[in-house]
Design a protein around this motif. Sequence first.
Motif, PDB file in Angstrom:
ATOM      1  N   LEU A  61      10.890   9.067  -7.596  1.00 53.19           N
ATOM      2  CA  LEU A  61      11.190   9.773  -6.355  1.00 53.19           C
ATOM      3  C   LEU A  61      11.213   8.766  -5.206  1.00 53.19           C
ATOM      4  N   PRO A  62      12.254   8.743  -4.381  1.00 50.85           N
ATOM      5  CA  PRO A  62      12.379   7.744  -3.314  1.00 50.85           C
ATOM      6  C   PRO A  62      11.187   7.713  -2.358  1.00 50.85           C
ATOM      7  N   GLU A  63      10.602   8.863  -2.077  1.00 49.56           N
ATOM      8  CA  GLU A  63       9.481   8.904  -1.142  1.00 49.56           C
ATOM      9  C   GLU A  63       8.242   8.172  -1.658  1.00 49.56           C
ATOM     10  N   LEU A  64       8.178   7.916  -2.962  1.00 50.98           N
ATOM     11  CA  LEU A  64       7.024   7.205  -3.516  1.00 50.98           C
ATOM     12  C   LEU A  64       7.024   5.719  -3.168  1.00 50.98           C
ATOM     13  N   THR A  65       8.150   5.194  -2.696  1.00 52.52           N
ATOM     14  CA  THR A  65       8.170   3.790  -2.276  1.00 52.52           C
ATOM     15  C   THR A  65       7.621   3.619  -0.861  1.00 52.52           C
ATOM     16  N   ASP A  66       7.356   4.715  -0.189  1.00 55.55           N
ATOM     17  CA  ASP A  66       6.863   4.635   1.188  1.00 55.55           C
ATOM     18  C   ASP A  66       5.383   4.253   1.219  1.00 55.55           C
ATOM     19  N   ILE A  67       4.959   3.774   2.369  1.00 60.44           N
ATOM     20  CA  ILE A  67       3.563   3.430   2.621  1.00 60.44           C
ATOM     21  C   ILE A  67       2.748   4.723   2.617  1.00 60.44           C
ATOM     22  N   VAL A  68       1.483   4.647   2.207  1.00 57.82           N
ATOM     23  CA  VAL A  68       0.618   5.824   2.225  1.00 57.82           C
ATOM     24  C   VAL A  68       0.526   6.366   3.653  1.00 57.82           C
ATOM     25  N   ALA A  69       0.344   7.669   3.767  1.00 61.22           N
ATOM     26  CA  ALA A  69       0.413   8.356   5.063  1.00 61.22           C
ATOM     27  C   ALA A  69      -0.578   7.810   6.087  1.00 61.22           C
ATOM     28  N   ASP A  70      -1.793   7.482   5.663  1.00 65.42           N
ATOM     29  CA  ASP A  70      -2.797   6.991   6.609  1.00 65.42           C
ATOM     30  C   ASP A  70      -2.386   5.687   7.279  1.00 65.42           C
ATOM     31  N   MET A  89       0.866  -1.187   0.000  1.00 64.39           N
ATOM     32  CA  MET A  89       0.000   0.000   0.000  1.00 64.39           C
ATOM     33  C   MET A  89       0.903   1.239   0.000  1.00 64.39           C
ATOM     34  N   GLN A  90       1.536   1.462  -1.133  1.00 64.49           N
ATOM     35  CA  GLN A  90       2.573   2.472  -1.260  1.00 64.49           C
ATOM     36  C   GLN A  90       2.117   3.651  -2.108  1.00 64.49           C
ATOM     37  N   ARG A  91       2.795   4.748  -1.905  1.00 63.37           N
ATOM     38  CA  ARG A  91       2.475   5.965  -2.651  1.00 63.37           C
ATOM     39  C   ARG A  91       2.634   5.768  -4.156  1.00 63.37           C
TER      40      ARG A  91
END
Length: 191
Positions: free
Chosen positions: A79-88, A12-14
Amino acid sequence: MPDNWIHLCIDMQRMFAEQTAWHVPWMATVSPQIIELAGRYPERTIFTRFIPPPTADAMPGMWRNYYEKWPMMTGEQLLPELTDIVADLKAFAPPARFFNKRTYSPWVDGRLYETLTRDKVETVVITGGETDICVLAAALGAIDLGYRVILLKDAVCSSADETHDATLELLGGRFSVQVEITETDAFLSSL
């Protein structure tokens, strides 16, 4: 429901939630169910993250071909931050944990299996995306390893409705002894 279960939330990633080449439009539709489960049981939640390689050449075999098709999704361009989990969902970690993987399946290198064995997990509850790719790989691997698999059908998503439906039919039919398909409310009520 036994106490020895884990919530395995797949990718569930950005990079899937936002406007990228791999955008999954109805990820937002299943997010409330995943947020509900992870929010109630963050200590039982593991978020997998599909981490693309820096370049196509960094991957073996057909994975190289795959990333040659999707160069915009490699580390060089994404962008590296797009591999992160969604903020919620990220708000639940810790105590929720992260598990990074380079392939569809989280089971390939044995690290996840070692973790779940150490934690004496017997049941894997699966949510996330995409139903017909990474969720399918996670479910089949869990089946092969002998886990009881519970797939929450209102908490999995795909960018392709036809193969999403076919995957749920496959798992619920051919694998009915090893996979239980239910909805999030029904699962939560069983606890």
